[in-house]
Design an enzyme around this catalytic site. Structure first.
Site, short mmCIF file in Angstrom:
data_model
loop_
_atom_site.label_atom_id
_atom_site.label_comp_id
_atom_site.label_asym_id
_atom_site.label_seq_id
_atom_site.Cartn_x
_atom_site.Cartn_y
_atom_site.Cartn_z
CB THR A 316 -0.95 0.01 1.22
OG1 THR A 316 -1.76 1.19 1.19
CG2 THR A 316 -0.18 -0.02 2.53
CG HIS A 368 4.86 -11.62 16.85
ND1 HIS A 368 5.81 -12.54 16.46
CD2 HIS A 368 5.46 -10.85 17.78
CE1 HIS A 368 6.94 -12.34 17.12
NE2 HIS A 368 6.77 -11.32 17.94
#
Length: 406
Positions: A316, A368
């Site tokens: 992006t 994560h």
């Protein structure tokens, strides 16, 4: 009389919104002629006439329809009205300057300058109101009748905007915006999202573009932008750190041996993320051509569901809006997203001296649960290395070191 129903547009889509009728009640329509625009939670598409005949509208604009609902009916037994065929073009009659109709000229000027309803255009023409003096409240700024009347009642103030106004305006949320809202909250709540940052010196890439942009455009017909450099760099880094290109499916990790790069694009009705398939196998010109094609379709609301489905990693670019730094949110079920930002000249310490360099902050948001800190940081450092040394993008290694096998 035949029913024109809302077609099936995807396995998970159960309802759509009727955005706009392109034909009016009672119009004679030909077979396959466009009737209206429909919007699902993923894309905008059009409904075509299955038969020629007289149109009878059933569903109104902004109505929410289920798959299979009747949008309109067509009376295929009705005779085609005389003169409904498109007339042959007629050469414009030469009009002397003194014979020109000032009213006609004014109407043409109003119609060409702004999108307005016929009634609003007529009032502006009659009252000599300029489109710039009216603030449109309709879809995409379209000027409505009440907008013109409001402007007339508050002369000198655009659209009747008064100081210290306390008015509120409600608009129905589009299916695309509702889906976007749901997915963003889901991404925030269902992933262990962290963001790591780095910065890249864009000087070498800017020099390459400056040196080759004209030849590139002449050879390939597209501009040499930044996105192709970033896409190639990400593809190389993804092949070296496969966890960044994977996602969690239940109790399993799904790794991809290809790079389907999603490109975040700001469209009129919200953010969309069309996909460049197998970006790792495409050349720079092919990537630029695909980016241009997808961005154009996004602006025109013509992206198909297939073009927005899938994707293994997202890029992006908030820099086009002036963003200096941000924490992009993951495009689930993907596990990572790279955020590009504004290129800004900053003082940097290089070989013990201060130099002004064109720098860009990079941000990698990642899940994560699947990507460890070592992998996320190493991925971003590798992207930085590739961008600061564009020659490495050829096959990921320094040509001289490869030759010497060191």
């Amino acid at each position: 009389m035949i029913d024109i129903k809302v077609p099936t547009v995807g396995e998970s889509i159960s309802e759509v919104t009727l955005v706009k009728w392109l034909k009016k009640e009672g119009d004679y329509v030909n077979r396959d002629e466009l009737l209206c625009e429909l919007e699902s939670e993923k894309a905008t598409f059009e409904l075509n006439a299955e038969k020629a005949g007289i149109l009878h509208i059933v569903a109104q604009e902004n109505a929410t329809l289920n798959i299979g609902d009747i949008a309109c009916r067509i009376d295929e037994t009705a005779a085609k009205p005389a003169g409904s065929d498109t007339p042959a073009p007629v050469a414009p009659k030469e009009v002397k300057k003194e014979e020109a109709n000032p009213v006609t000229e004014t109407k043409t000027a109003v119609a060409s300058e702004v999108k307005a309803t016929p009634v609003a255009q007529a009032i502006m023409t009659d009252k000599n109101v300029k489109p710039s003096e009216v603030k449109g409240s309709g879809s995409k700024g379209r000027i409505m009748k009440n907008d013109v009347l409001e402007a007339l009642s508050h002369p000198g103030k655009k659209g009747g905007d008064a100081a210290f106004t306390r008015e509120d305006r409600r608009e129905k949320m589009s299916n695309l915006r509702k889906t976007l809202s749901r997915r963003l909250v889901e991404a925030k709540n269902s992933t262990a999202m962290l963001t790591t940052f780095n910065e890249v010196d864009m000087g070498n890439i800017m020099n390459v573009r400056k040196q080759y942009k004209d030849k590139f455009k002449e050879a390939h017909g597209v501009n040499l932008g930044f996105m192709s450099f970033f896409a190639k760099a990400c593809c190389i880094a993804l092949s070296e750190w496969p966890a960044v290109n994977a996602y969690i499916d239940g109790d399993e990790l799904v790794y991809h041996d290809y790079c389907d790069i999603s490109i975040a694009v700001s469209a009129p009705k919200g953010l969309v993320v069309p996909v460049i398939r197998n970006a790792e196998s495409l050349g720079m010109a092919e990537i630029e051509a695909k980016v241009l094609e997808l961005a154009t379709k996004a602006r025109e609301n013509k992206l198909t569901i297939e073009e927005m489905t899938g994707g293994t990693f997202t890029i992006t670019n908030g820099g086009v809006f002036g963003s200096l730094m941000s924490t992009p949110i993951i495009n689930i079920p993907q596990s990572a997203i790279l955020g590009m930002h504004k290129i800004q000249d900053r003082p940097m310490a290089i070989d013990g001296k201060v130099e002004i360099r064109p720098m860009m902050y990079l941000a990698l948001s990642y899940d994560h649960r699947i990507i460890d800190g070592r992998e996320s940081v190493s991925f971003l450092v590798r992207v930085k290395e590739l961008l600061e040394n564009p020659a490495l993008l050829l096959f990921g290694q320094d040509p001289l070191r490869t030759l010497l096998e060191v």
